[in-house]
Scaffold this motif. Structure first.
Motif, PDB file in Angstrom:
ATOM      1  N   UNK A   1       3.128   6.203  -2.967  1.00 40.72           N
ATOM      2  CA  UNK A   1       4.157   6.805  -3.645  1.00 40.72           C
ATOM      3  C   UNK A   1       3.995   6.977  -4.943  1.00 40.72           C
ATOM      4  N   UNK A   2       3.837   5.841  -5.604  1.00 40.45           N
ATOM      5  CA  UNK A   2       3.769   5.647  -7.234  1.00 40.45           C
ATOM      6  C   UNK A   2       2.541   6.655  -7.503  1.00 40.45           C
ATOM      7  N   UNK A   3       1.357   6.845  -6.953  1.00 40.49           N
ATOM      8  CA  UNK A   3       0.411   7.674  -7.572  1.00 40.49           C
ATOM      9  C   UNK A   3       0.255   8.885  -6.452  1.00 40.49           C
ATOM     10  N   UNK A   4       1.531   9.337  -6.072  1.00 35.37           N
ATOM     11  CA  UNK A   4       1.402  10.623  -5.154  1.00 35.37           C
ATOM     12  C   UNK A   4       0.223  10.737  -4.381  1.00 35.37           C
ATOM     13  N   UNK A   5      -0.153   9.845  -3.460  1.00 34.11           N
ATOM     14  CA  UNK A   5      -1.192  10.119  -2.720  1.00 34.11           C
ATOM     15  C   UNK A   5      -2.474  10.074  -3.105  1.00 34.11           C
ATOM     16  N   UNK A   6      -2.686   9.800  -4.185  1.00 35.12           N
ATOM     17  CA  UNK A   6      -4.162   9.938  -4.934  1.00 35.12           C
ATOM     18  C   UNK A   6      -4.837   8.576  -4.719  1.00 35.12           C
ATOM     19  N   UNK A   7      -5.685   8.695  -3.619  1.00 34.30           N
ATOM     20  CA  UNK A   7      -6.181   7.392  -3.099  1.00 34.30           C
ATOM     21  C   UNK A   7      -6.932   6.826  -4.106  1.00 34.30           C
ATOM     22  N   UNK A   8      -7.783   7.486  -4.729  1.00 35.24           N
ATOM     23  CA  UNK A   8      -8.593   6.964  -5.726  1.00 35.24           C
ATOM     24  C   UNK A   8      -7.872   5.949  -6.780  1.00 35.24           C
ATOM     25  N   UNK A   9      -6.584   6.454  -7.379  1.00 35.57           N
ATOM     26  CA  UNK A   9      -5.692   5.681  -7.967  1.00 35.57           C
ATOM     27  C   UNK A   9      -5.345   4.450  -7.275  1.00 35.57           C
ATOM     28  N   UNK A  10      -4.768   4.504  -6.148  1.00 36.33           N
ATOM     29  CA  UNK A  10      -4.288   3.652  -5.323  1.00 36.33           C
ATOM     30  C   UNK A  10      -5.369   2.272  -5.249  1.00 36.33           C
ATOM     31  N   UNK A  11      -6.780   3.167  -4.937  1.00 36.76           N
ATOM     32  CA  UNK A  11      -7.758   2.112  -4.571  1.00 36.76           C
ATOM     33  C   UNK A  11      -7.852   1.021  -5.932  1.00 36.76           C
ATOM     34  N   UNK A  12      -8.058   1.810  -7.107  1.00 34.51           N
ATOM     35  CA  UNK A  12      -8.137   1.158  -8.181  1.00 34.51           C
ATOM     36  C   UNK A  12      -7.064   0.066  -8.669  1.00 34.51           C
TER      37      UNK A  12
ATOM     38  N   UNK B   1       0.758  -1.167  -0.017  1.00 30.38           N
ATOM     39  CA  UNK B   1       0.130   0.104   0.000  1.00 30.38           C
ATOM     40  C   UNK B   1       0.763   1.177   0.098  1.00 30.38           C
ATOM     41  N   UNK B   2       2.036   1.331   0.679  1.00 29.82           N
ATOM     42  CA  UNK B   2       2.724   2.408   1.007  1.00 29.82           C
ATOM     43  C   UNK B   2       3.534   2.955  -0.566  1.00 29.82           C
TER      44      UNK B   2
ATOM     45  N   UNK C   1      -7.436  -3.060  -6.414  1.00 28.40           N
ATOM     46  CA  UNK C   1      -8.767  -3.446  -6.308  1.00 28.40           C
ATOM     47  C   UNK C   1      -9.485  -3.545  -4.964  1.00 28.40           C
ATOM     48  N   UNK C   2      -9.522  -2.129  -4.452  1.00 28.48           N
ATOM     49  CA  UNK C   2     -10.140  -1.859  -3.113  1.00 28.48           C
ATOM     50  C   UNK C   2     -11.265  -0.726  -3.350  1.00 28.48           C
ATOM     51  N   UNK C   3     -11.976  -0.805  -2.379  1.00 32.07           N
ATOM     52  CA  UNK C   3     -13.048   0.331  -2.350  1.00 32.07           C
ATOM     53  C   UNK C   3     -12.201   1.446  -1.838  1.00 32.07           C
ATOM     54  N   UNK C   4     -12.861   2.683  -1.938  1.00 27.44           N
ATOM     55  CA  UNK C   4     -12.302   3.888  -1.191  1.00 27.44           C
ATOM     56  C   UNK C   4     -12.250   3.762   0.422  1.00 27.44           C
ATOM     57  N   UNK C   5     -13.508   3.060   0.905  1.00 24.07           N
ATOM     58  CA  UNK C   5     -13.712   2.782   2.145  1.00 24.07           C
ATOM     59  C   UNK C   5     -12.641   1.670   2.681  1.00 24.07           C
ATOM     60  N   UNK C   6     -12.619   0.656   1.771  1.00 24.86           N
ATOM     61  CA  UNK C   6     -11.634  -0.303   2.348  1.00 24.86           C
ATOM     62  C   UNK C   6     -10.129   0.066   2.332  1.00 24.86           C
ATOM     63  N   UNK C   7      -9.661   1.114   1.522  1.00 21.68           N
ATOM     64  CA  UNK C   7      -8.361   1.722   1.480  1.00 21.68           C
ATOM     65  C   UNK C   7      -8.229   2.329   2.788  1.00 21.68           C
TER      66      UNK C   7
END
Length: 496
Positions: A455-466, A450-451, A469-475
């Motif tokens: 870093x890869x997506x510069x803390x864009x949580x929507x991109x990280x979740x996608x 996750x960390x 394979x997580x939902x925003x709530x799950x992330x």
């Protein structure tokens, strides 16, 4: 303000469209898949730069750009190719006068910067043409303009204004040494890692000397084979070798009375070192294919990232040439040893980049500056320039350049002490956490994945979740569980 006009020629439609999409915000772009159509576009439009693919069906890009050089010599010519054949590159430089050879796959930021530099060159060429007309029409007035420009150039290359540094900088000692020796015609060796500013130091040495009104010329000795290097420095006569279709005046003769800067002198062959030594000892050159020598008066400043004394001991560099060059040896410090200079250097680079790109911003935020200062800069000032340029390209006009404009490896490196978090731990540190129960090990691995994604997506949580394979709530739940929610937040604050 009118955008520069760029002509892109590529027979692959998808490649052409990709280039257009990349360039159309910064340039007015004409495109064609056909060389004959490109010639018509050049006839009908005031094109400043042409970017041509090397592999075209009718003829090669170099062959076409050779024609462009003859018919439209003011158009700056660039090649783009997925094939880096040395013969093509040499032909492009010698026959077609190629400004730059772009390799595929190209990076959008680097391509834009290269084209902006080409457009700047085109603008300078046009200014010089106007100045030449002015010189013919009003020689006295034009002479005063030239004198003022040369004096301005001298000031910009001085030890005080040209070499940017903070009080107490390690560069103070360098500048003092150069200033002490500048009035004398001793040869100098500048020793430092790649990108430490050896050419800038050589220019300061030249413009601080009595030779400042004479030419300063540069040659990278590591970039050319012996025959071409000898031709570039000492000249050649027509027919001296294959491709020598006309007489060529070498840099030593062009710089008569001035300074020759020989970069990467440690890369030269033993055979060339013998020829250079003779020139330095005798003060005269003999162009290739000529039986006559010509006297020249030049000061030689050499630069290297190698320890030439060690190279002499290992018999890879001639001792007699080393002592001929080493009237004085000046060591330039790495950028990592100049932390106090970084804010001033960044400000200067950013100011110049904003002007070149016509893109004003407020500056670099405190948060981003901390990352830049903490970085080790293995590429020195050259790497710093590239990163500031990339930040400006990524940033928004009239805003601060914040952490989200930094390249990923700066975020991974973190800063000393205060920012050592799970996201900047080394692989060895991470592996040391893989102990205990299976549950503990799985959670440690999950936290690392996750960390890294953050870093890869510069803390864009929507991109990280996608990606994961997580939902925003799950992330969000996992960030809370592993204490990552407030680690490395991307601050929007401006400098104090």
């Amino acid at each position: 303000m009118d955008l520069p006009l760029v002509l892109v020629v590529d027979d692959e439609v998808r490649s052409l469209e990709s280039l257009r999409r990349t360039l159309d915000q910064d340039f007015e772009v004409l495109t064609t898949t056909d060389i004959n159509a490109a010639a018509h576009l050049l006839e009908d439009n005031d094109v400043q730069v042409i970017l041509c693919d090397q592999r075209m069906p009718e003829k090669s890009g170099v062959e076409f750009l050779k024609e462009v050089k003859e018919r439209w010599p003011d158009v700056v010519r660039m090649i783009i190719s997925g094939y880096t054949d040395a013969h093509d590159i040499i032909d492009g430089i010698n026959d077609a006068g190629i400004f730059q050879y772009i390799t595929k796959p190209w990076h959008p930021d680097n391509l834009i910067l290269a084209l902006k530099a080409a457009c700047r060159l085109s603008a300078l060429q046009r200014e010089n043409e106007l100045l030449a007309v002015e010189l013919r029409m009003a020689p006295d007035a034009a002479g005063n303009v030239i004198k003022k420009r040369r004096e301005g150039l001298r000031k910009s290359c001085s030890f005080d204004d040209g070499i940017i540094r903070a009080p107490g900088s390690p560069m103070d000692e360098v500048c003092k040494s150069l200033s002490d020796i500048a009035p004398y015609s001793l040869s100098v060796i500048l020793h430092g890692s790649s990108g430490t500013g050896k050419e800038l130091a050589a220019r300061a040495l030249h413009y601080g000397s009595p030779r400042w009104e004479r030419p300063f010329v540069v040659e990278n000795c590591g970039a050319l084979p012996d025959e071409l290097l000898e031709s570039e420095l000492f000249g050649h006569r027509k027919g001296a070798f294959t491709g020598a279709v006309a007489d060529h005046t070498g840099l030593f003769e062009r710089a008569d009375g001035g300074t020759v800067f020989l970069d990467e002198i440690g890369e030269t062959s033993a055979a060339f070192q013998v020829k250079l030594l003779r020139v330095l000892q005798e003060g005269e050159i003999r162009p290739l294919g000529s039986t006559r020598t010509r006297k020249v008066d030049v000061r030689v400043v050499a630069a290297t990232n190698k320890d030439l004394e060690e190279e002499v001991k290992a018999k890879r560099f001639r001792a007699d040439l080393f002592y001929r060059l080493a009237g004085m040896i000046v060591k330039l410090p790495d950028l990592k040893d100049r932390p106090s200079d970084l804010p001033l250097l960044i400000d200067s680079i950013l100011t110049n980049a904003m002007e070149a790109m016509d893109k004003p911003v407020k500056g670099v935020s405190d948060e981003a500056m901390e990352y830049l200062i903490a970085y080790s800069w293995p590429g020195n000032v050259r790497e710093l320039q590239n990163e500031v340029h990339r930040m400006l390209v990524r940033g928004k006009p009239d805003r601060w350049l914040d952490v989200d404009t930094l390249s990923t490896h700066f975020l991974q490196a973190g800063t000393n002490g205060a920012r050592q978090t799970p996201m900047s731990e080394s692989d060895a540190d991470f592996e040391s956490t893989l102990s205990g129960s299976l549950k503990d090990r799985v959670e440690a691995l999950e936290a690392k994945v996750i960390s890294d994604a953050l870093i890869e997506h510069r803390w864009n949580k929507s991109k990280v979740a996608r990606q994961l394979g997580l939902s925003r709530v799950g992330l969000r739940s996992k960030l809370d569980r592993y204490g990552l929610e407030n680690v490395h937040p991307i601050s929007r604050r401006a400098p104090n």
